[in-house]
Design a protein around this motif. Structure first.
Motif, PDB file in Angstrom:
ATOM      1  N   ALA B 127       0.823  -1.213   0.000  1.00 52.82           N
ATOM      2  CA  ALA B 127       0.000   0.000   0.000  1.00 52.82           C
ATOM      3  C   ALA B 127       0.856   1.261   0.000  1.00 52.82           C
ATOM      4  O   ALA B 127       0.519   2.244  -0.650  1.00 52.82           O
ATOM      5  CB  ALA B 127      -0.914  -0.012   1.220  1.00 52.82           C
ATOM      6  N   GLY B 128       1.991   1.216   0.683  1.00 50.90           N
ATOM      7  CA  GLY B 128       2.796   2.427   0.806  1.00 50.90           C
ATOM      8  C   GLY B 128       3.720   2.671  -0.374  1.00 50.90           C
ATOM      9  O   GLY B 128       3.936   3.819  -0.767  1.00 50.90           O
ATOM     10  N   HIS B 129       4.294   1.591  -0.929  1.00 55.68           N
ATOM     11  CA  HIS B 129       5.343   1.774  -1.934  1.00 55.68           C
ATOM     12  C   HIS B 129       5.073   1.037  -3.237  1.00 55.68           C
ATOM     13  O   HIS B 129       5.983   0.850  -4.039  1.00 55.68           O
ATOM     14  CB  HIS B 129       6.689   1.291  -1.385  1.00 55.68           C
ATOM     15  N   GLN B 154      -4.502  -3.847  -0.254  1.00 59.60           N
ATOM     16  CA  GLN B 154      -4.198  -4.077   1.156  1.00 59.60           C
ATOM     17  C   GLN B 154      -5.125  -3.232   2.020  1.00 59.60           C
ATOM     18  O   GLN B 154      -5.698  -2.247   1.551  1.00 59.60           O
ATOM     19  CB  GLN B 154      -2.729  -3.726   1.447  1.00 59.60           C
ATOM     20  N   ARG B 155      -5.263  -3.645   3.249  1.00 59.92           N
ATOM     21  CA  ARG B 155      -6.144  -2.906   4.156  1.00 59.92           C
ATOM     22  C   ARG B 155      -5.426  -2.718   5.488  1.00 59.92           C
ATOM     23  O   ARG B 155      -5.730  -3.392   6.488  1.00 59.92           O
ATOM     24  CB  ARG B 155      -7.432  -3.724   4.336  1.00 59.92           C
ATOM     25  N   PRO B 156      -4.421  -1.827   5.521  1.00 56.18           N
ATOM     26  CA  PRO B 156      -3.653  -1.658   6.759  1.00 56.18           C
ATOM     27  C   PRO B 156      -4.345  -0.768   7.793  1.00 56.18           C
ATOM     28  O   PRO B 156      -3.742  -0.430   8.804  1.00 56.18           O
ATOM     29  CB  PRO B 156      -2.353  -1.010   6.275  1.00 56.18           C
ATOM     30  N   GLN B 158      -5.222   2.368   7.569  1.00 52.80           N
ATOM     31  CA  GLN B 158      -4.673   3.710   7.592  1.00 52.80           C
ATOM     32  C   GLN B 158      -5.757   4.648   7.058  1.00 52.80           C
ATOM     33  O   GLN B 158      -6.759   4.200   6.496  1.00 52.80           O
ATOM     34  CB  GLN B 158      -3.427   3.777   6.710  1.00 52.80           C
ATOM     35  N   HIS B 160      -6.328   6.538   4.425  1.00 46.75           N
ATOM     36  CA  HIS B 160      -6.908   6.614   3.089  1.00 46.75           C
ATOM     37  C   HIS B 160      -6.953   5.293   2.343  1.00 46.75           C
ATOM     38  O   HIS B 160      -6.951   5.245   1.124  1.00 46.75           O
ATOM     39  CB  HIS B 160      -6.163   7.670   2.260  1.00 46.75           C
ATOM     40  N   ASP B 161      -6.966   4.200   3.105  1.00 48.75           N
ATOM     41  CA  ASP B 161      -7.000   2.855   2.504  1.00 48.75           C
ATOM     42  C   ASP B 161      -8.055   2.670   1.436  1.00 48.75           C
ATOM     43  O   ASP B 161      -7.788   2.183   0.353  1.00 48.75           O
ATOM     44  CB  ASP B 161      -7.421   1.834   3.573  1.00 48.75           C
ATOM     45  N   ASP B 184       0.263  -7.978   3.969  1.00 50.02           N
ATOM     46  CA  ASP B 184       1.542  -7.344   4.313  1.00 50.02           C
ATOM     47  C   ASP B 184       1.938  -7.669   5.765  1.00 50.02           C
ATOM     48  O   ASP B 184       2.189  -6.786   6.585  1.00 50.02           O
ATOM     49  CB  ASP B 184       1.439  -5.822   4.113  1.00 50.02           C
ATOM     50  N   LEU B 214       6.990   6.965  10.241  1.00 51.48           N
ATOM     51  CA  LEU B 214       7.588   5.827   9.543  1.00 51.48           C
ATOM     52  C   LEU B 214       6.919   4.505   9.900  1.00 51.48           C
ATOM     53  O   LEU B 214       7.026   3.526   9.183  1.00 51.48           O
ATOM     54  CB  LEU B 214       9.076   5.731   9.898  1.00 51.48           C
ATOM     55  N   ARG B 215       6.260   4.501  11.050  1.00 53.71           N
ATOM     56  CA  ARG B 215       5.705   3.241  11.542  1.00 53.71           C
ATOM     57  C   ARG B 215       4.312   3.003  10.982  1.00 53.71           C
ATOM     58  O   ARG B 215       3.686   3.881  10.402  1.00 53.71           O
ATOM     59  CB  ARG B 215       5.660   3.257  13.067  1.00 53.71           C
ATOM     60  N   ARG B 216       3.839   1.772  11.161  1.00 48.73           N
ATOM     61  CA  ARG B 216       2.525   1.437  10.625  1.00 48.73           C
ATOM     62  C   ARG B 216       1.401   2.033  11.462  1.00 48.73           C
ATOM     63  O   ARG B 216       0.302   2.210  10.999  1.00 48.73           O
ATOM     64  CB  ARG B 216       2.374  -0.077  10.521  1.00 48.73           C
TER      65      ARG B 216
END
Lengths: 81, 1115
Positions: B127-129, B154-156, B158, B160-161, B184, B214-216
């Motif tokens: 999702a991030g990269h 992915q559905r972390p 966050q 704006h998932d 992930d 930086l963290r999830r």
């Protein structure tokens, strides 16, 4: 990956939730739809850890509101960025 | 229902907090049928994952999340064998520039991935990269095809998932490809989620407080049950279904489809070639009339038959080829005329020594017939994996041989085996403590007080070191939890001590190959277990410090005395050598020098090489935990005292196999022999049992062997269950590490040879040991003191007399009597400066300090270092030699200055007379010695303290005349600290004073009370009870009741401040490649114990690096 942004100081909110803990009414406003749900579990290493489930919702009168439920205390707050 | 296709293990190095086996086991528990491992640019965990998944019955899918040159990620999954080959090449490419100076981040060009798409399935990334732009996605689509490109959702949880997933879904529709859901995953359980957060901060070299972006931010990266994942993706059910369909299509099985072959395996004439080679050597080794000839011939035929039936002739030929290569390298390294040229280039160790084929082809130097070595462990007809051949080389030959092997077999076809240093308590406390933002001083205090090898218990370490409860502070409490969780996880990729693999097809089709830290070397991404599971042929090219030392010694003897020594032809029944061994006068020799070995030597009193074979094997976890050591020693004493003594055996069938070791199991092969003799196992079955015992992951396999053992014992020997269980428990006790007999024979021989050299050529032997540091059990300081007590003179470094390395001093016509410490021994001395100094000296000795300063070509820091070490004292008149005067005078001379073109020399103007200075003496001088060279040759620290000790404190010399059970107080310098895992919490300290060494036994309760002192004080005062038991063979122990730290004389300690600051300046200018070993910074291993800035008021900061809680000085 974008992490949760800092937002303004939360204020206690009166939220009515359904059985799946989804907010259906915030104060006097009825929730029409949910735009986003996210979760913050952070600062676990400090004396005041955070565990919050955030909801960004649109109310019947067209307002976009952000509320969260403090998962530790079980209380609702509203917060706006 | 759902298969997880995106999952990181700890082999993503600081971006994954669980081991592959933990992920596999949890996935099985949660009801997954398939799980993919997709570490960042790494396949290091893949073989472990494949094995673990097979054992818990889930399907392992292999892949990697590769980083593209622009920083974006792609998740690649292996569909079939060609895909694995391509993935290995992609990962290899990603690491190709890792070791360049100022390397770019690990990454691979998109074009390279596109060109290697065959057999791989590409997911668009996290999702991030992940890759989201349509242009790149279209290129991926063209290369991978619509079936093998999937858009990853992915559905972390966050912010704006959902919007992001909607956009990805739109791209998928536009391209006509499907979406697939992934989790992930970065941890197998919630308890590891905080550790993952800490790892993120650690990876970015920041703290948890500062790393929020930086963290999830939550714990959704923990492996969740399939049903949870289905509900998480309730908006995208088709993406969930796709996971299962895709998992079914990915059919590659790493445990079966690798297709590795070793060079020579395809040679149809290899059997004949090997047989010819052996027969050729046979007549030399066993000439007509040799009493073993008949037996040797039938053994040879049997071995050749087994080798042919297993198709392993090519394997032996390959090893021989390697040894030939080593022979060439040895000639180049040693020089053709060197005394060392008589020595073989290397020697075999381990079970290969038991093979007559190895003996005849030169791979082993031990006659297996003469030594009655059993072949079974090394080679048997039921062999399922390639046997190991381990070769020991002197360090210099090994260093040259490794790049030569890369050249010989091609860089694509050979590589070193990797190793993964894991998190241990001290490193974890330091790194995670920093991440938690704890005070650095306190972290260091806790780290130093921690038991470096403990599995868990950081909480106790913290409480002891800080003197407060951990539960009072969240951060300290978390440090303790995180340390416990991190223990054992791989920290980074490193190099195995010497394993190499070679292959017929390019190795990069089997496993990614990455550049190693040392230029000219390269590593595969698998460790030795993974390589063994892959069936790779592994050649262990090991560097053995003692072999180097022995070779140096032989060279020295030739130079100094003109004697040429062939170590294979020295007398092996030398009385003086055995007398030294029996008296435990063995400090510095191979293997039998340690504290525990010395204690045992006095009781076992070895008389032959066979005895030494047992001796080197005895102080090992296997025999100790198997309960063999005490019975063996006791029986050996009984046999010596009473020739009629009958050795008891648990069962008559055990007598033939355990006769040599008096009814106990000392060697690994005896485990096999007992299983065969007592329970009727075949050699293959017995080897299977041994392997199952030595690996942790096979509890079920061990239980199956257990049942077969009990049943076999009943069937073969009519043994009842109780007896069978007893003997089985003897074997199981052995499951820790132990030597095969052949290995014992090889090491026993080197132990004898080194003792022989020490007894007959003391100065040369000491000199070689000092030059090969770090090695062995003792620091150079202890070796030097012990040599002084034996009458060998050890001379301090001297500007006009020392070489760069330590050297032997001999007067013409007389045997050498002294060793001069080299200038390279100075901590922080730069090799080029010392070389310049040597070159200047060739034009004539330095006559004065001014002469030295003007001609030496070294800068002021190096000159000051020499002055502090006392190396310039001889330039002053004999009655005025003092280091302070030297420093003062050097301080006003003008040394040469470094300019771009070299060193600009100064004029040799004589220095004026110094003012009246208090001479540097006593304690200060000793501290200066330790600071500069790591050893002191003047009075022992205890001799300096003696007059200030309470009057009832005895010395080690006094212990000789005191009676058993006397209560004593004794002070000394701690030269070894050990808490063997096998000793139930007892700590052993070896204490040295000016008269010798003594063993202190610290019981657990005393250790707990005085833990900080025991763990970290170099000078201690111990109070205890003297133990002198006849059964100990003259060994003296002190059972400690209390212990306290000894402090430096206060008045003098303050003077040391300036010295340390200056030494730090000199050391700070040291570059990699500083001349010689620097013993004071040599200890530790794994970089964990690297000297922290010394407490400048204190001897503690400069005390020599010692064997510390099995943390080891490096050998």
């Amino acid at each position: 990956m974008s992490a949760p942004r800092r937002v303004l100081q939360p204020r206690a909110a009166r939220v009515v939730e359904d059985e799946s803990r989804r907010p259906c009414r915030i104060g006097k406003q009825v929730v029409e739809s949910v735009r986003e749900v996210w979760l913050v579990e952070d600062r676990w290493w400090t004396d005041s850890p955070l565990r919050r489930r955030y909801w960004e919702v649109v109310t019947e009168d067209g307002c976009d509101l952000v509320v969260f439920r403090d998962l530790q205390a079980g209380k609702w707050y509203s917060q706006r960025d | 229902m759902y298969a997880e296709l995106h999952c990181h293990s700890a082999f993503s190095f600081l971006d994954g907090a669980s081991l592959p086996q933990e992920l596999a086991a949890t996935a099985a528990e949660l009801g997954y049928d398939a799980l993919a491992l997709t570490d960042h640019d790494s396949l290091s965990g893949s073989m472990e994952f494949a094995q673990a998944a097979a054992s818990v019955g889930i399907k392992a899918i292999h892949g990697a999340e590769v980083t593209l040159a622009d920083g974006r990620h792609l998740t690649l999954l292996v569909q079939r064998a060609q895909g694995w080959r391509n993935l290995c090449r992609i990962v290899t490419r990603a690491h190709a520039r890792d070791r360049e100076p100022d390397p770019p981040p690990t990454s691979v060009e998109l074009d390279f991935v596109l060109a290697h798409a065959e057999g791989l399935v590409c997911l668009s990334g996290c999702a991030g990269h992940g890759v989201e732009d349509l242009r790149t996605l279209r290129r991926l689509l063209a290369a991978f095809g619509p079936e093998n490109l999937k858009i990853e959702l992915q559905r972390p949880f966050q912010r704006h998932d959902r919007a992001s997933n909607r956009a990805r879904l739109a791209s998928a529709r536009e391209l006509g490809v499907r979406c697939v859901a992934t989790g992930d995953v970065h941890a197998h359980a919630y308890c590891r989620a905080p550790l993952q957060d800490a790892f993120v901060a650690l990876r970015h070299r920041t703290t948890l407080d500062a790393s929020e972006p930086l963290r999830r931010g939550n714990r959704t990266h923990v492996l969740a049950a399939p049903a949870v994942m289905v509900s998480r993706f309730e908006d995208h059910p088709e993406a969930v279904t796709e996971t299962v369909e895709l998992a079914e299509r990915l059919s590659f099985d790493l445990t079966a489809d690798l297709g590795y072959r070793y060079p020579g395996s395809e040679d149809e004439f290899s059997d004949r070639k090997l047989a010819e080679l052996c027969r050729h050597a046979f007549d030399d080794r066993y000439p007509e009339g040799n009493r073993h000839r008949g037996q040797a011939l039938s053994r040879l035929q049997e071995e050749l038959r087994v080798i042919a039936s297993l198709g392993l002739a090519g394997f032996f030929l390959l090893h021989r080829e390697l040894l030939e290569l080593a022979r060439d390298v040895a000639v180049e390294v040693r020089g053709p005329s060197s005394a060392r040229s008589l020595l073989p280039p290397g020697r075999g160790r381990g079970s290969s020594v038991s093979s007559i084929v190895c003996y005849l082809t030169g791979l082993s130097h031990i006659d297996p017939i003469e030594n009655q070595l059993l072949l079974g462990r090394f080679l048997n007809e039921e062999l399922t994996a390639l046997p190991d051949i381990d070769l020991d080389f002197p360090r210099d030959i090994r260093a040259e041989l490794i790049p030569r092997v890369h050249e010989r077999y091609g860089r694509e076809r050979s590589a070193l085996v990797a190793a993964f240093p894991t998190f241990k308590v001290r490193g974890a406390i330091r790194e995670l403590g920093k991440v938690l933002g704890l005070p650095p001083g306190e972290i260091e205090r806790v780290a130093r007080a921690a038991d470096a090898w403990a599995r868990e218990g950081a909480e106790e370490d913290i409480e002891v070191a800080l003197g407060r409860r951990v539960s009072d502070s969240s951060r300290w409490k978390w440090l303790s939890k995180l340390c416990d969780e991190a223990w054992g996880l791989p920290r980074h990729l490193s190099q195995h001590s010497g394993g190499m693999i070679v292959s017929t097809q390019p190795l990069i089709d089997c496993c990614p190959v990455v550049p190693a830290a040392m230029e000219g070397r390269q590593l595969c991404q698998w460790d030795k277990d993974s390589c063994a599971d892959a069936g790779f042929l592994k050649i262990d090219v090991l560097g053995l410090g003692m072999l180097s030392a022995v070779e140096r010694c032989v060279d020295q003897i030739a130079q100094v005395r003109g004697e040429s020594i062939d170590l294979s032809r020295i007398p092996f029944d030398d009385k003086a050598t055995y007398a030294a061994i029996q008296d435990a006068d063995t400090m510095g020799v191979f293997q039998i020098e340690s504290r525990a070995q010395m204690a045992s030597l006095r009781r076992t009193r070895p008389e032959t090489l066979d005895d030494l074979t047992i001796q080197v094997a005895i102080v090992r976890p296997g025999p100790i935990l198997g309960g063999a050591v005490n019975p063996y020693i006791a029986r050996r004493q009984r046999v010596r005292e009473d020739p009629d003594y009958v050795v008891p055996y648990d069962h008559p069938s055990l007598e033939p196999v355990l006769r040599d070791t008096l009814g106990t199991i000392i060697f690994q092969d005896q485990v096999l022999e007992v299983a065969m003799a007592f329970a009727g196992f075949s050699p293959g079955e017995a080897e299977g049992l041994r392997r199952a015992m030595s690996r942790k992951r096979s509890a079920a396999a061990i239980e199956a062997y257990h049942r077969r053992f009990i049943e076999g014992a009943r069937r073969t020997n009519g043994a009842d269950e109780e007896m069978a269980e007893r003997i089985y428990s003897m074997i199981m006790g052995f499951s820790g590490f132990g030597f095969p007999k052949a290995h014992g024979a090889a090491f026993g021989l080197l132990a004898y040879q080194s003792t022989w050299l020490r007894v007959h050529y003391g100065p040369e032997f000491l000199c070689s040991l000092l030059n090969e540091q770090p090695m062995g059990f003792y620091p150079s300081d202890t070796l030097a003191h012990e040599a002084q007590r034996r009458g060998i003179e050890v001379l301090a470094p001297d500007i006009n007399a020392s070489q760069i390395e330590c050297s032997v001093v001999a007067e013409p016509g007389k045997p050498p009597h002294a060793v001069r410490v080299g200038l390279g021994y100075l901590n922080g001395a730069r090799r080029e400066e010392m070389q310049a100094l040597m070159a200047a000296r060739e034009e004539g000795p330095f006559r004065s300090l001014a002469d030295l300063a003007s001609r030496a070509g070294t800068g002021r820091p190096a000159l000051e270092l020499l002055a502090w070490a006392g190396a310039c004292d001889s330039l002053l008149p004999a009655d005025a030699q003092d280091r302070r005067t030297v420093l003062w005078q050097l301080g006003i001379t003008a040394p040469g200055e470094r300019v771009p073109a070299g060193t600009q020399l100064s004029l040799p103007l004589d220095a004026p007379r110094p003012p009246a200075l208090r001479p540097l003496a006593g304690w200060e001088k000793m501290v200066a010695d330790y600071t500069t060279t790591g050893l002191t040759l003047g009075p022992h620290p205890l001799a300096l303290l003696r007059s200030e000790l309470p009057p009832d404190v005895v010395s080690i010399r006094d212990l000789e005349s005191l009676r058993h059970e006397t209560r004593v107080r004794i002070g000394g310098l701690v030269v070894a600290r050990q808490r063997p895992g096998t000793a139930k919490g007892i700590v052993f300290l070896l204490l040295e004073d000016e008269f010798g060494t003594v063993n202190l036994v610290v019981p657990p309760a005393v250790y707990e009370r005085f833990r900080l002192v025991v763990r970290s004080e170099p000078l201690i005062l111990a109070e205890g009870r003297l133990e002198k038991l006849p059964v100990a063979g003259g060994a003296i122990n002190v059972f400690v009741h209390a212990v306290s730290a000894l402090d430096a004389p206060l008045a003098e300690a303050a003077e040391v401040v300036d010295l340390q600051a200056r030494a730090a300046t000199a050391a700070g200018s040291a570059q990699p490649g500083a001349a010689g070993a620097s013993p004071a910074t040599a200890g530790g291993g794994d970089g964990e114990d690297l000297a922290a800035p010394a407490d400048i008021h204190d001897f503690r900061g400069v005390a020599p690096a010692i064997q510390n809680f099995a943390g080891g000085r490096r050998r």
